[in-house]
Motif scaffolding. Structure first.
Motif, PDB file in Angstrom:
ATOM      1  N   ALA A   9       0.820  -1.214   0.000  1.00 49.35           N
ATOM      2  CA  ALA A   9       0.000   0.000   0.000  1.00 49.35           C
ATOM      3  C   ALA A   9       0.851   1.260   0.000  1.00 49.35           C
ATOM      4  CB  ALA A   9      -0.925  -0.008   1.216  1.00 49.35           C
ATOM      5  N   ARG A  10       1.976   1.199   0.675  1.00 49.75           N
ATOM      6  CA  ARG A  10       2.842   2.372   0.812  1.00 49.75           C
ATOM      7  C   ARG A  10       3.611   2.665  -0.467  1.00 49.75           C
ATOM      8  NH1 ARG A  10       7.412   2.511   5.598  1.00 49.75           N
ATOM      9  NH2 ARG A  10       7.978   4.732   5.511  1.00 49.75           N
ATOM     10  N   TRP A  11       3.997   1.598  -1.172  1.00 51.17           N
ATOM     11  CA  TRP A  11       4.824   1.756  -2.376  1.00 51.17           C
ATOM     12  C   TRP A  11       4.231   0.949  -3.533  1.00 51.17           C
ATOM     13  CZ3 TRP A  11       8.116   0.128   2.030  1.00 51.17           C
ATOM     14  CH2 TRP A  11       8.671   1.230   2.710  1.00 51.17           C
ATOM     15  N   PRO A  12       3.251   1.494  -4.215  1.00 44.56           N
ATOM     16  CA  PRO A  12       2.626   0.757  -5.331  1.00 44.56           C
ATOM     17  C   PRO A  12       3.611   0.370  -6.423  1.00 44.56           C
ATOM     18  CG  PRO A  12       1.327   2.692  -4.723  1.00 44.56           C
ATOM     19  CD  PRO A  12       2.616   2.804  -3.989  1.00 44.56           C
ATOM     20  N   GLN A  13       4.735   1.084  -6.534  1.00 44.52           N
ATOM     21  CA  GLN A  13       5.696   0.782  -7.595  1.00 44.52           C
ATOM     22  C   GLN A  13       6.428  -0.538  -7.377  1.00 44.52           C
ATOM     23  OE1 GLN A  13       5.788   3.297  -5.331  1.00 44.52           O
ATOM     24  NE2 GLN A  13       7.771   4.335  -5.336  1.00 44.52           N
ATOM     25  N   LEU A  14       6.180  -1.201  -6.228  1.00 46.70           N
ATOM     26  CA  LEU A  14       6.734  -2.543  -5.999  1.00 46.70           C
ATOM     27  C   LEU A  14       5.850  -3.635  -6.598  1.00 46.70           C
ATOM     28  CD1 LEU A  14       7.732  -2.297  -2.206  1.00 46.70           C
ATOM     29  CD2 LEU A  14       9.280  -2.218  -4.170  1.00 46.70           C
ATOM     30  N   ALA A  15       4.629  -3.274  -6.983  1.00 37.76           N
ATOM     31  CA  ALA A  15       3.625  -4.276  -7.342  1.00 37.76           C
ATOM     32  C   ALA A  15       3.877  -4.883  -8.715  1.00 37.76           C
ATOM     33  CB  ALA A  15       2.239  -3.645  -7.304  1.00 37.76           C
ATOM     34  N   VAL A  16       3.458  -6.122  -8.839  1.00 41.29           N
ATOM     35  CA  VAL A  16       3.449  -6.800 -10.132  1.00 41.29           C
ATOM     36  C   VAL A  16       2.073  -6.608 -10.749  1.00 41.29           C
ATOM     37  CG1 VAL A  16       5.148  -8.492  -9.354  1.00 41.29           C
ATOM     38  CG2 VAL A  16       2.713  -8.995  -9.105  1.00 41.29           C
ATOM     39  N   ASP A  17       1.920  -7.029 -11.979  1.00 43.51           N
ATOM     40  CA  ASP A  17       0.639  -6.909 -12.673  1.00 43.51           C
ATOM     41  C   ASP A  17      -0.413  -7.732 -11.936  1.00 43.51           C
ATOM     42  OD1 ASP A  17      -1.545  -7.214 -14.485  1.00 43.51           O
ATOM     43  OD2 ASP A  17      -0.205  -6.731 -16.143  1.00 43.51           O
ATOM     44  N   PRO A  18      -1.564  -7.148 -11.628  1.00 45.07           N
ATOM     45  CA  PRO A  18      -2.618  -7.909 -10.928  1.00 45.07           C
ATOM     46  C   PRO A  18      -3.053  -9.159 -11.667  1.00 45.07           C
ATOM     47  CG  PRO A  18      -3.115  -5.552 -10.927  1.00 45.07           C
ATOM     48  CD  PRO A  18      -1.944  -5.744 -11.845  1.00 45.07           C
ATOM     49  N   ALA A  19      -2.845  -9.187 -12.973  1.00 46.19           N
ATOM     50  CA  ALA A  19      -3.257 -10.351 -13.756  1.00 46.19           C
ATOM     51  C   ALA A  19      -2.307 -11.527 -13.590  1.00 46.19           C
ATOM     52  CB  ALA A  19      -3.346  -9.973 -15.241  1.00 46.19           C
ATOM     53  N   LEU A  20      -1.163 -11.309 -12.956  1.00 46.15           N
ATOM     54  CA  LEU A  20      -0.205 -12.392 -12.751  1.00 46.15           C
ATOM     55  C   LEU A  20      -0.819 -13.439 -11.831  1.00 46.15           C
ATOM     56  CD1 LEU A  20       2.759 -12.653 -13.825  1.00 46.15           C
ATOM     57  CD2 LEU A  20       3.484 -12.008 -11.518  1.00 46.15           C
ATOM     58  N   PRO A  21      -0.788 -14.725 -12.195  1.00 45.12           N
ATOM     59  CA  PRO A  21      -1.409 -15.758 -11.353  1.00 45.12           C
ATOM     60  C   PRO A  21      -0.854 -15.752  -9.932  1.00 45.12           C
ATOM     61  CG  PRO A  21      -0.821 -16.657 -13.491  1.00 45.12           C
ATOM     62  CD  PRO A  21      -0.222 -15.280 -13.435  1.00 45.12           C
ATOM     63  N   ALA A  22      -1.695 -16.077  -8.969  1.00 45.72           N
ATOM     64  CA  ALA A  22      -1.293 -16.070  -7.562  1.00 45.72           C
ATOM     65  C   ALA A  22      -0.178 -17.060  -7.278  1.00 45.72           C
ATOM     66  CB  ALA A  22      -2.498 -16.380  -6.677  1.00 45.72           C
ATOM     67  N   THR A  23      -0.079 -18.117  -8.096  1.00 44.85           N
ATOM     68  CA  THR A  23       0.939 -19.148  -7.874  1.00 44.85           C
ATOM     69  C   THR A  23       2.238 -18.875  -8.633  1.00 44.85           C
ATOM     70  OG1 THR A  23      -0.035 -20.445  -9.681  1.00 44.85           O
ATOM     71  CG2 THR A  23      -0.791 -20.925  -7.437  1.00 44.85           C
ATOM     72  N   ASP A  24       2.300 -17.765  -9.356  1.00 42.18           N
ATOM     73  CA  ASP A  24       3.504 -17.465 -10.126  1.00 42.18           C
ATOM     74  C   ASP A  24       4.685 -17.229  -9.188  1.00 42.18           C
ATOM     75  OD1 ASP A  24       5.519 -15.915 -11.701  1.00 42.18           O
ATOM     76  OD2 ASP A  24       3.973 -16.044 -13.248  1.00 42.18           O
ATOM     77  N   PRO A  25       5.850 -17.823  -9.473  1.00 41.70           N
ATOM     78  CA  PRO A  25       7.026 -17.629  -8.610  1.00 41.70           C
ATOM     79  C   PRO A  25       7.425 -16.164  -8.444  1.00 41.70           C
ATOM     80  CG  PRO A  25       7.395 -19.423 -10.153  1.00 41.70           C
ATOM     81  CD  PRO A  25       6.106 -18.772 -10.566  1.00 41.70           C
ATOM     82  N   ILE A  26       7.054 -15.332  -9.402  1.00 43.34           N
ATOM     83  CA  ILE A  26       7.393 -13.900  -9.303  1.00 43.34           C
ATOM     84  C   ILE A  26       6.706 -13.278  -8.097  1.00 43.34           C
ATOM     85  CG2 ILE A  26       7.103 -11.646 -10.432  1.00 43.34           C
ATOM     86  CD1 ILE A  26       7.495 -13.134 -13.109  1.00 43.34           C
ATOM     87  N   ARG A  27       5.488 -13.725  -7.799  1.00 39.86           N
ATOM     88  CA  ARG A  27       4.779 -13.191  -6.617  1.00 39.86           C
ATOM     89  C   ARG A  27       5.491 -13.625  -5.335  1.00 39.86           C
ATOM     90  NH1 ARG A  27       0.246 -10.465  -7.254  1.00 39.86           N
ATOM     91  NH2 ARG A  27      -0.989 -10.669  -9.161  1.00 39.86           N
ATOM     92  N   ALA A  28       5.966 -14.852  -5.299  1.00 39.25           N
ATOM     93  CA  ALA A  28       6.745 -15.299  -4.138  1.00 39.25           C
ATOM     94  C   ALA A  28       8.020 -14.470  -4.022  1.00 39.25           C
ATOM     95  CB  ALA A  28       7.081 -16.783  -4.264  1.00 39.25           C
ATOM     96  N   GLY A  29       8.632 -14.157  -5.165  1.00 42.57           N
ATOM     97  CA  GLY A  29       9.825 -13.318  -5.158  1.00 42.57           C
ATOM     98  C   GLY A  29       9.543 -11.921  -4.652  1.00 42.57           C
ATOM     99  N   GLN A  30       8.380 -11.385  -4.984  1.00 41.35           N
ATOM    100  CA  GLN A  30       8.003 -10.059  -4.495  1.00 41.35           C
ATOM    101  C   GLN A  30       7.888 -10.057  -2.972  1.00 41.35           C
ATOM    102  OE1 GLN A  30       4.069  -8.830  -5.692  1.00 41.35           O
ATOM    103  NE2 GLN A  30       4.312  -6.748  -4.908  1.00 41.35           N
ATOM    104  N   SER A  31       7.265 -11.080  -2.419  1.00 40.39           N
ATOM    105  CA  SER A  31       7.117 -11.177  -0.969  1.00 40.39           C
ATOM    106  C   SER A  31       8.472 -11.324  -0.285  1.00 40.39           C
ATOM    107  CB  SER A  31       6.211 -12.367  -0.627  1.00 40.39           C
ATOM    108  OG  SER A  31       6.091 -12.523   0.771  1.00 40.39           O
ATOM    109  N   LEU A  32       9.334 -12.170  -0.855  1.00 39.97           N
ATOM    110  CA  LEU A  32      10.676 -12.341  -0.292  1.00 39.97           C
ATOM    111  C   LEU A  32      11.482 -11.053  -0.378  1.00 39.97           C
ATOM    112  CD1 LEU A  32      11.510 -15.864  -1.744  1.00 39.97           C
ATOM    113  CD2 LEU A  32      11.433 -15.284   0.697  1.00 39.97           C
ATOM    114  N   PHE A  33      11.351 -10.346  -1.489  1.00 33.53           N
ATOM    115  CA  PHE A  33      12.075  -9.083  -1.656  1.00 33.53           C
ATOM    116  C   PHE A  33      11.668  -8.092  -0.564  1.00 33.53           C
ATOM    117  CE2 PHE A  33      12.769  -4.816  -3.166  1.00 33.53           C
ATOM    118  CZ  PHE A  33      14.022  -4.875  -3.758  1.00 33.53           C
ATOM    119  N   ALA A  34      10.370  -8.000  -0.284  1.00 35.57           N
ATOM    120  CA  ALA A  34       9.886  -7.049   0.721  1.00 35.57           C
ATOM    121  C   ALA A  34      10.441  -7.366   2.101  1.00 35.57           C
ATOM    122  CB  ALA A  34       8.363  -7.053   0.741  1.00 35.57           C
TER     123      ALA A  34
END
Length: 288
Positions: A180-205
């Motif tokens: 919420a604080r930094w929208p520029q960290l977000a991936v495309d909402p259309a990216l599947p929830a199981t995509d490894p990129i989403r896991a990478g985003q969480s780990l990065f944070a």
């Protein structure tokens, strides 16, 4: 006594009095030593605890850490449960606790994690470095983890990430969640929830945002932005980037290097690949 002797004694006495007066004036201008303290801001409500206050509390305990994250050895601390310091506070919705250190490190900690008191999970403690018994210097550094260090115990302490053990803490405050604080960290909402990129985003944070910014997002001031002007995926081969995250010195080293890398029990090879996948994806989203 001759006139010259009397004159010498008179001058000597005057110099002595003058020196005493200067010493007294200098001493009066020397400020007293400042007691180190930690600032806590919850939803705008300000709290302050200094070292003496914390070590004098009824709930201070001796806490043993078998394998300390910062020192890499067994350590024993005098510490206060963080949940006790936060008790009775109202946490705004969709917030995290940001732990900021004196060197610019800024960890993002889930509220339910730091307020837990059940030893069957993970329990957070504020370890306090006593003035008369300073902790040893951190490995490879000339400073200790004090005066305040967030440590963890509990049956599920292994679930707490290495970057969630901030040392040299100066401030704890509620902040909007990173998404919420930094929208520029977000991936495309259309990216599947199981995509490894989403896991990478969480780990990065959790693991990277504590030291680095990305697209200008983040409050840490330790390392460089990892997407501006270029993503490391644009100038490092995949194997080199993986090795740099695992052990920076194995790729390049310099006297002022701050990044220590991540042991396999802190980040698995698969998790590093997920972070790299997120960085590669974000290289195409270098938002202003």
């Amino acid at each position: 006594m001759s006139i010259w002797s009397r004159l010498f004694l008179s001058v000597a006495a005057s110099l002595t009095l003058c020196g005493a007066a200067l010493h007294a004036a200098f001493s009066a201008q020397t400020p007293p030593a400042v007691e180190p303290g930690i600032e806590i801001s919850i939803g705008g409500k300000q709290l302050h605890f200094d070292r003496t206050q914390l070590l004098s509390r009824d709930d201070v305990q001796t806490v043993e850490i078998p394998n300390d994250v910062a020192y890499h050895i067994a350590m024993t601390y005098r510490a206060v449960p963080l949940a006790s310091l936060l008790r009775g506070q109202d946490f705004p919705r969709d917030t995290v606790i940001e732990a900021v250190a004196t060197d610019g490190f800024a960890a993002q900690l889930p509220v339910d994690l730091v307020t837990n008191t059940d030893s069957k999970a993970a329990v957070a403690w504020v370890a306090v470095e006593p003035a008369d018994a300073p902790w040893p210097d951190l490995p490879g550094k000339t400073v200790s983890a004090g005066p305040f260090y967030l440590i963890w115990t509990g049956e599920q302490v292994g679930t707490v990430r290495s970057e969630q053990w901030p040392y040299q803490m100066a401030r704890l405050s509620t902040q909007p969640s990173p998404a919420a604080r930094w929208p520029q960290l977000a991936v495309d909402p259309a990216l599947p929830a199981t995509d490894p990129i989403r896991a990478g985003q969480s780990l990065f944070a959790t693991q990277c945002l504590a030291c680095h910014k990305l697209n200008g997002a983040g409050s840490a001031e330790v390392g460089p932005d990892l997407n501006r002007p270029l993503s490391p995926t644009e100038y490092l081969a995949p194997a080199a980037l993986h090795a740099l995250i695992r052990d920076p010195a194995s790729v390049r080293d310099w006297p002022d290097r701050k990044m220590e890398g991540f042991a396999p029990d802190q980040l698995s090879d698969r998790e590093i690949e997920q972070i790299v996948a997120y960085l590669r994806y974000m290289a195409e989203r270098q938002k202003p």
